[in-house]
Design a protein around this motif. Structure first.
Motif, PDB file in Angstrom:
ATOM      1  N   THR A 221       0.670  -1.019   0.329  1.00  0.00           N
ATOM      2  CA  THR A 221       0.311  -0.183   0.030  1.00  0.00           C
ATOM      3  C   THR A 221       0.446   1.221  -0.494  1.00  0.00           C
ATOM      4  O   THR A 221       0.201   2.271  -0.350  1.00  0.00           O
ATOM      5  N   GLY A 222       2.426   1.082   0.057  1.00  0.00           N
ATOM      6  CA  GLY A 222       3.072   1.977   0.272  1.00  0.00           C
ATOM      7  C   GLY A 222       2.770   2.945   1.493  1.00  0.00           C
ATOM      8  O   GLY A 222       3.269   3.685   1.704  1.00  0.00           O
ATOM      9  N   LEU A 253       8.490  -1.868  -4.792  1.00  0.00           N
ATOM     10  CA  LEU A 253       7.578  -0.602  -4.196  1.00  0.00           C
ATOM     11  C   LEU A 253       8.173   1.084  -5.063  1.00  0.00           C
ATOM     12  O   LEU A 253       7.319   1.358  -5.201  1.00  0.00           O
ATOM     13  N   ASP A 254       9.572   0.734  -5.362  1.00  0.00           N
ATOM     14  CA  ASP A 254       9.524   2.234  -5.439  1.00  0.00           C
ATOM     15  C   ASP A 254       8.999   2.189  -6.959  1.00  0.00           C
ATOM     16  O   ASP A 254       7.821   2.856  -8.231  1.00  0.00           O
ATOM     17  N   VAL A 256       6.646   0.421  -8.474  1.00  0.00           N
ATOM     18  CA  VAL A 256       4.610   0.713  -7.725  1.00  0.00           C
ATOM     19  C   VAL A 256       4.177   1.944  -7.725  1.00  0.00           C
ATOM     20  O   VAL A 256       2.967   2.752  -8.028  1.00  0.00           O
ATOM     21  N   ARG A 257       5.369   2.890  -6.840  1.00  0.00           N
ATOM     22  CA  ARG A 257       4.858   4.290  -6.311  1.00  0.00           C
ATOM     23  C   ARG A 257       4.981   5.025  -7.749  1.00  0.00           C
ATOM     24  O   ARG A 257       3.817   5.777  -7.911  1.00  0.00           O
ATOM     25  N   ALA A 260       1.878   4.198 -10.188  1.00  0.00           N
ATOM     26  CA  ALA A 260       1.025   4.303  -9.346  1.00  0.00           C
ATOM     27  C   ALA A 260       0.791   6.278  -9.443  1.00  0.00           C
ATOM     28  O   ALA A 260      -0.828   7.559  -9.992  1.00  0.00           O
ATOM     29  N   GLU A 261       2.235   7.208  -9.754  1.00  0.00           N
ATOM     30  CA  GLU A 261       1.946   8.349  -9.911  1.00  0.00           C
ATOM     31  C   GLU A 261       1.668   9.181 -10.559  1.00  0.00           C
ATOM     32  O   GLU A 261       0.708  10.121 -11.453  1.00  0.00           O
ATOM     33  N   SER A 266      -3.352   4.857  -6.622  1.00  0.00           N
ATOM     34  CA  SER A 266      -3.369   4.231  -5.306  1.00  0.00           C
ATOM     35  C   SER A 266      -2.203   3.015  -5.455  1.00  0.00           C
ATOM     36  O   SER A 266      -2.301   2.618  -6.641  1.00  0.00           O
ATOM     37  N   ALA A 267      -0.875   2.897  -4.714  1.00  0.00           N
ATOM     38  CA  ALA A 267      -0.007   1.987  -5.028  1.00  0.00           C
ATOM     39  C   ALA A 267      -0.806   0.264  -4.931  1.00  0.00           C
ATOM     40  O   ALA A 267      -0.398   0.147  -5.678  1.00  0.00           O
ATOM     41  N   SER A 271      -0.808  -2.538  -7.116  1.00  0.00           N
ATOM     42  CA  SER A 271      -0.342  -3.746  -6.902  1.00  0.00           C
ATOM     43  C   SER A 271      -1.740  -5.072  -7.209  1.00  0.00           C
ATOM     44  O   SER A 271      -1.065  -5.953  -7.273  1.00  0.00           O
TER      45      SER A 271
END
Length: 328
Positions: A221-222, A253-254, A256-257, A260-261, A266-267, A271
């Motif tokens: 979820t970040g 996660l980097d 994913v973020r 998402a951006e 959202s992260a 996912s």
């Protein structure tokens, strides 16, 4: 508002929502659980109103408390529209035959789950783990009996070695027992070990896949950050979640973020969208604790990922399987 989507579970004719509501949070056994029956019932009602027809619980979740809450939530609803899943294996009492997959424990616990759920039948009855102390033939015979007597519609399994699951499918075919229709493995962007274990078996055998922990205990979820002390969330009291804090996983996660951006989502949505793009996956098991999280999770159905984006998400980490990694 996102429109719910439905799919068949594996090679069966059973239609399930593309997201399954995991009900482990509905109870009071752990500090990260909801610990509020009224709020749990509200969340269950909202999920079903949004079109989620697939609910997954287990007898060991808060020692039956989760099943009781699910039973209250489905009371008064059209039972034919719902797919209720629960599990058996874990310890339900400190006494002989209080756990495992013996015929006695399975049959006793099926009746207990039916009582707590307030229903005449269980749509999907799953073995929660492999039982090394009970012959798989005994387990399959008991599950077959439950199907033959109408207490269970389909059977499933969760989290085991690929060779164990293959053996179970083989024994079902040889002995003409009911066959496992689905598998519930741990599977998400940072826990991809099942790509080298169970998922190829499921793909080859037409077995449905309903992954647990699709957001890696909240990691995807970040909400956690490098070099920050964890003071809240599941990782604050769950070492298994905190063990995901590795360089490889932060690199995933980097990406994913970043995606998402780029998509203004959202992260967590990215996912979940990654899982929903996997052909072998039928219905990831989400575990929201608030209505906002539920709405956010469901909106992941609207997100499309390109092949290039899928590669970006997967490239930082290669799947490797071992019994230790799989937490068996």
């Amino acid at each position: 508002m996102t429109e719910m989507q439905y799919t068949k579970l594996g090679s069966t004719g059973l239609e399930v929502s593309r997201l399954c509501l995991g009900c482990m949070n509905f109870g009071s056994e752990q500090p990260w659980m909801m610990n509020d029956e009224a709020a749990s019932l509200d969340l269950l009602d909202r999920a079903m109103d949004m079109g989620i027809n697939f609910l997954d619980t287990a007898n060991v979740y808060s020692h039956g408390e989760s099943e009781e809450i699910v039973g209250k939530a489905i009371e008064g609803r059209n039972r034919d529209e719902l797919v209720i899943a629960t599990k058996v294996f874990g310890g339900m009492g400190d006494y002989p035959n209080g756990q495992g997959l013996s015929r006695k424990h399975i049959l006793d616990q099926a009746e207990a789950s039916l009582d707590r759920l307030g229903t005449d039948y269980i749509d999907l009855y799953q073995i929660h783990r492999w039982d090394e102390t009970t012959p798989i033939e005994e387990t399959l015979s008991a599950l077959d009996h439950l199907v033959e007597t109408g207490r269970v519609r389909y059977i499933g399994a969760s989290t085991m070695a690929g060779w164990q699951f293959t053996k179970a499918l083989y024994e079902s075919d040889v002995e003409d027992y009911e066959r496992f229709s689905c598998m519930q493995p741990e599977y998400n962007l940072v826990d991809r070990h099942e790509e080298e274990n169970l998922l190829p078996v499921c793909d080859a055998e037409g077995v449905g896949v309903i992954p647990w922990s699709p957001l890696a205990g909240g990691f995807l979820t970040g909400k956690y950050h490098r070099d920050e002390e964890v003071t809240e969330g599941r990782a604050a009291s769950d070492e298994y979640t905190e063990e995901r804090f590795t360089d490889e996983n932060w690199a995933v996660l980097d990406e994913v973020r970043a995606i998402a951006e780029e998509k203004d989502v959202s992260a967590a949505q990215v996912s979940l969208a990654w899982l929903l793009h996997k052909p072998v996956v039928d219905s990831p098991i989400i575990g929201p604790r608030t209505e906002d999280h539920l709405v956010e999770n469901v909106a992941s159905l609207d997100i499309s990922l390109s092949d290039e984006e899928l590669e970006r998400l997967e490239s930082p980490k290669a799947p490797v399987w071992s019994r230790d990694i799989a937490n068996i």
